[in-house]
Design an enzyme around this catalytic site. Structure first.
Site, PDB file in Angstrom:
ATOM      1  N   SER A 119       8.257  24.600 -17.912  1.00 34.70           N
ATOM      2  CA  SER A 119       8.934  25.747 -17.288  1.00 34.70           C
ATOM      3  C   SER A 119      10.414  25.743 -17.603  1.00 34.70           C
ATOM      4  O   SER A 119      11.076  26.755 -17.406  1.00 34.70           O
ATOM      5  CB  SER A 119       8.781  25.754 -15.770  1.00 34.70           C
ATOM      6  OG  SER A 119       7.987  24.757 -15.285  1.00 34.70           O
ATOM      7  N   HIS A 140       3.979  29.463 -21.401  1.00 39.45           N
ATOM      8  CA  HIS A 140       4.357  29.241 -20.005  1.00 39.45           C
ATOM      9  C   HIS A 140       3.502  30.113 -19.078  1.00 39.45           C
ATOM     10  O   HIS A 140       3.728  31.320 -18.952  1.00 39.45           O
ATOM     11  CB  HIS A 140       5.854  29.545 -19.815  1.00 39.45           C
ATOM     12  CG  HIS A 140       6.337  29.296 -18.430  1.00 39.45           C
ATOM     13  ND1 HIS A 140       7.042  30.222 -17.695  1.00 39.45           N
ATOM     14  CD2 HIS A 140       6.189  28.220 -17.618  1.00 39.45           C
ATOM     15  CE1 HIS A 140       7.310  29.731 -16.503  1.00 39.45           C
ATOM     16  NE2 HIS A 140       6.805  28.518 -16.433  1.00 39.45           N
ATOM     17  N   GLU A 152       4.352  33.414 -20.956  1.00 41.76           N
ATOM     18  CA  GLU A 152       5.523  33.580 -21.811  1.00 41.76           C
ATOM     19  C   GLU A 152       5.381  32.659 -23.023  1.00 41.76           C
ATOM     20  O   GLU A 152       5.094  31.472 -22.874  1.00 41.76           O
ATOM     21  CB  GLU A 152       6.798  33.246 -21.035  1.00 41.76           C
ATOM     22  CG  GLU A 152       7.046  34.245 -19.918  1.00 41.76           C
ATOM     23  CD  GLU A 152       8.219  33.867 -19.026  1.00 41.76           C
ATOM     24  OE1 GLU A 152       9.101  34.700 -18.843  1.00 41.76           O
ATOM     25  OE2 GLU A 152       8.233  32.738 -18.501  1.00 41.76           O
ATOM     26  N   ASN A 191      11.387  33.770 -14.909  1.00 41.36           N
ATOM     27  CA  ASN A 191      12.116  32.959 -13.936  1.00 41.36           C
ATOM     28  C   ASN A 191      13.597  33.316 -13.874  1.00 41.36           C
ATOM     29  O   ASN A 191      14.242  33.121 -12.846  1.00 41.36           O
ATOM     30  CB  ASN A 191      11.915  31.467 -14.202  1.00 41.36           C
ATOM     31  CG  ASN A 191      10.644  30.970 -13.525  1.00 41.36           C
ATOM     32  OD1 ASN A 191      10.195  31.561 -12.543  1.00 41.36           O
ATOM     33  ND2 ASN A 191      10.060  29.925 -14.063  1.00 41.36           N
TER      34      ASN A 191
HETATM   35  P1  NAD Z   1       1.192  18.271 -11.721  1.00 41.01           P
HETATM   36  O1  NAD Z   1       2.031  17.115 -11.310  1.00 41.01           O
HETATM   37  O2  NAD Z   1       0.432  19.037 -10.692  1.00 41.01           O
HETATM   38  O3  NAD Z   1       0.133  17.772 -12.818  1.00 41.01           O
HETATM   39  C1  NAD Z   1       0.469  16.991 -13.908  1.00 41.01           C
HETATM   40  C2  NAD Z   1      -0.748  16.150 -14.276  1.00 41.01           C
HETATM   41  O4  NAD Z   1      -0.463  15.489 -15.512  1.00 41.01           O
HETATM   42  C3  NAD Z   1      -1.080  15.049 -13.255  1.00 41.01           C
HETATM   43  O5  NAD Z   1      -2.436  15.163 -12.879  1.00 41.01           O
HETATM   44  C4  NAD Z   1      -0.793  13.756 -14.013  1.00 41.01           C
HETATM   45  O6  NAD Z   1      -1.657  12.687 -13.673  1.00 41.01           O
HETATM   46  C5  NAD Z   1      -1.044  14.195 -15.449  1.00 41.01           C
HETATM   47  N1  NAD Z   1      -0.411  13.350 -16.473  1.00 41.01           N
HETATM   48  C6  NAD Z   1       0.800  12.736 -16.439  1.00 41.01           C
HETATM   49  N2  NAD Z   1       1.022  12.098 -17.613  1.00 41.01           N
HETATM   50  C7  NAD Z   1      -0.078  12.311 -18.392  1.00 41.01           C
HETATM   51  C8  NAD Z   1      -0.440  11.906 -19.692  1.00 41.01           C
HETATM   52  N3  NAD Z   1       0.377  11.182 -20.455  1.00 41.01           N
HETATM   53  N4  NAD Z   1      -1.636  12.283 -20.176  1.00 41.01           N
HETATM   54  C9  NAD Z   1      -2.487  13.034 -19.417  1.00 41.01           C
HETATM   55  N5  NAD Z   1      -2.182  13.464 -18.178  1.00 41.01           N
HETATM   56  C10 NAD Z   1      -0.992  13.106 -17.670  1.00 41.01           C
HETATM   57  O7  NAD Z   1       2.163  19.229 -12.558  1.00 41.01           O
HETATM   58  P2  NAD Z   1       2.068  20.824 -12.733  1.00 41.01           P
HETATM   59  O8  NAD Z   1       2.702  21.494 -11.586  1.00 41.01           O
HETATM   60  O9  NAD Z   1       0.678  21.171 -13.125  1.00 41.01           O
HETATM   61  O10 NAD Z   1       3.075  21.031 -13.974  1.00 41.01           O
HETATM   62  C11 NAD Z   1       2.675  20.743 -15.289  1.00 41.01           C
HETATM   63  C12 NAD Z   1       3.627  21.450 -16.236  1.00 41.01           C
HETATM   64  O11 NAD Z   1       3.566  22.858 -16.001  1.00 41.01           O
HETATM   65  C13 NAD Z   1       5.092  21.060 -16.085  1.00 41.01           C
HETATM   66  O12 NAD Z   1       5.701  21.085 -17.342  1.00 41.01           O
HETATM   67  C14 NAD Z   1       5.641  22.155 -15.184  1.00 41.01           C
HETATM   68  O13 NAD Z   1       7.023  22.349 -15.325  1.00 41.01           O
HETATM   69  C15 NAD Z   1       4.869  23.345 -15.690  1.00 41.01           C
HETATM   70  N6  NAD Z   1       4.724  24.474 -14.751  1.00 41.01           N
HETATM   71  C16 NAD Z   1       4.464  24.255 -13.434  1.00 41.01           C
HETATM   72  C17 NAD Z   1       4.302  25.344 -12.573  1.00 41.01           C
HETATM   73  C18 NAD Z   1       4.000  25.153 -11.112  1.00 41.01           C
HETATM   74  O14 NAD Z   1       4.170  26.117 -10.352  1.00 41.01           O
HETATM   75  N7  NAD Z   1       3.540  24.004 -10.677  1.00 41.01           N
HETATM   76  C19 NAD Z   1       4.374  26.652 -13.089  1.00 41.01           C
HETATM   77  C20 NAD Z   1       4.587  26.836 -14.460  1.00 41.01           C
HETATM   78  C21 NAD Z   1       4.768  25.740 -15.282  1.00 41.01           C
END
Ligand code: NAD
Length: 315
Positions: A119, A140, A152, A191
């Site tokens: 993000s 994104h 995006e 955003n």
């Molecule tokens: P999250 O913490 O819910 O999930 C991340 C997952 O990745 C976890 O289950 C973790 O165990 C796993 N993980 C960590 N290292 C790993 C590896 N090396 N190999 C495999 N799995 C691994 O995070 P999220 O909220 O899903 O965010 C993920 C990405 O999406 C980030 O870059 C975040 O900025 C982006 N994002 C998040 C949102 C949101 O609202 N949460 C929205 C858009 C984008």
């Protein structure tokens, strides 16, 4: 032709993204570090699919097919060896992402496209430790990833044109509305717009212009209600550009111009009042109200998606 999609990271975003591909006929592998995380993701996906069935946008057979379309793997090599398209959805920590890209480059097929769901990181930073800039894009998604249509797309200057085209086409094939950034910029498009609006919302709250509830209603019952149909640029055309010129001249000088987080937020963070995750932020929440509200929100989004896409949100 993209058939096999691997999602790395099965958290909030990864599980929703995996589900979006699964209901549209792709063969999906979901990868995470432990079995426990994958089981949690599988349960979440099944619950979300059931909601689509209850709301009448997915058949029970469609749900079964989607469930069967996803395999869960902790072994990275096994997870990506057949992947045509990989989406990285691991935490927003640059060293973690770089470390993963170093591992991926020796395991993936040469022509596999690698997308990040970051993000905040610019793609130029992401590719600093990746040898596959030509095959790299940012995709994104928005939370909840299985329901919000926007994706995006950000390219690197080395990203091949056919990689961008294939990514846009892939997103359309799962019912998403992709938008392409011509240049990279922090916060991408959505955003940035959202942050500009929220800066003003917290300014109005701090100044005591209206209650928090009324500020929220002013958006959900006003601009937010029509934004699902008409974007801000077209709204200017429909309202009349002469009218909007006067609005800007009269209102823009009074708008909040701060470049730091709103005081209302920093003060509450200092008191560890972080929002729904601890039961208190601007408002107070019972645990049951949070899950009820999320369920209600998801049902609302499903119905909105049905209207916007004439019932074709999912197959
Ligand atoms: P999250 O913490 O819910 O999930 C991340 C997952 O990745 C976890 O289950 C973790 O165990 C796993 N993980 C960590 N290292 C790993 C590896 N090396 N190999 C495999 N799995 C691994 O995070 P999220 O909220 O899903 O965010 C993920 C990405 O999406 C980030 O870059 C975040 O900025 C982006 N994002 C998040 C949102 C949101 O609202 N949460 C929205 C858009 C984008």
């Amino acid at each position: 032709m993209i058939k096999n999609v691997t999602i790395i990271g099965s958290g909030v975003m990864g599980s929703g993204i995996a589900q979006s591909f699964a209901i549209h006929g792709y063969s999906v592998v979901l990868n995470d570090l432990t079995e426990e995380y994958l089981i949690r993701a599988e349960n979440r996906i099944k619950e979300n699919l059931e909601l689509l069935v209850e709301e009448g946008v997915l058949t029970s057979t469609g749900k079964q097919k989607a469930v069967q379309a996803i395999t869960y793997k902790t072994d990275l090599s096994e997870a990506i060896q057949a992947a045509d398209f990989i989406i990285e959805a691991i935490p927003e920590v640059i060293e973690m992402k770089w470390d993963l890209y170093r591992k991926i480059e020796n395991l993936k097929k040469a022509d596999t496209i690698v997308a990040s769901n970051t993000s905040t990181f610019p793609i130029t930073k992401l590719v600093e430790h990746a040898s596959f800039a030509q095959k790299m894009v940012i995709t994104h998604f928005f939370n909840p990833g299985h329901l919000v249509p926007l994706v995006e797309i950000v390219k690197h200057e080395q990203t091949e044109g056919e990689v961008i085209e294939a990514t846009l086409e892939l997103m359309r094939s799962i019912g998403k509305s992709p938008v392409l950034l011509n240049k990279e910029i922090s916060g991408f498009i959505a955003n940035r717009l959202q942050t500009a609006l929220m800066r003003e919302a917290f300014f109005l709250l701090k100044e005591g212009i209206a209650s928090a509830e009324d500020i929220d209603t002013a958006i959900t019952a006003g601009p937010g209600f029509r934004w699902a149909f008409t974007g801000p640029i077209e709204i200017a055309d429909f309202g009349g550009l002469d009218t909007w010129q006067r609005v800007f001249e009269n209102v823009a000088p009074d708008l909040d111009q701060s470049i730091t987080a709103p005081e209302v937020i920093t003060d509450l963070v200092a008191e560890n009042k972080l929002g729904t995750k601890i039961g208190e932020g601007i408002f107070k929440y019972e645990a049951s109200t949070v899950s009820e509200k999320l369920n209600e929100r998801d049902r609302y989004f499903i119905q909105l998606g049905k209207i916007k896409n004439k019932g074709e949100m999912t197959r």
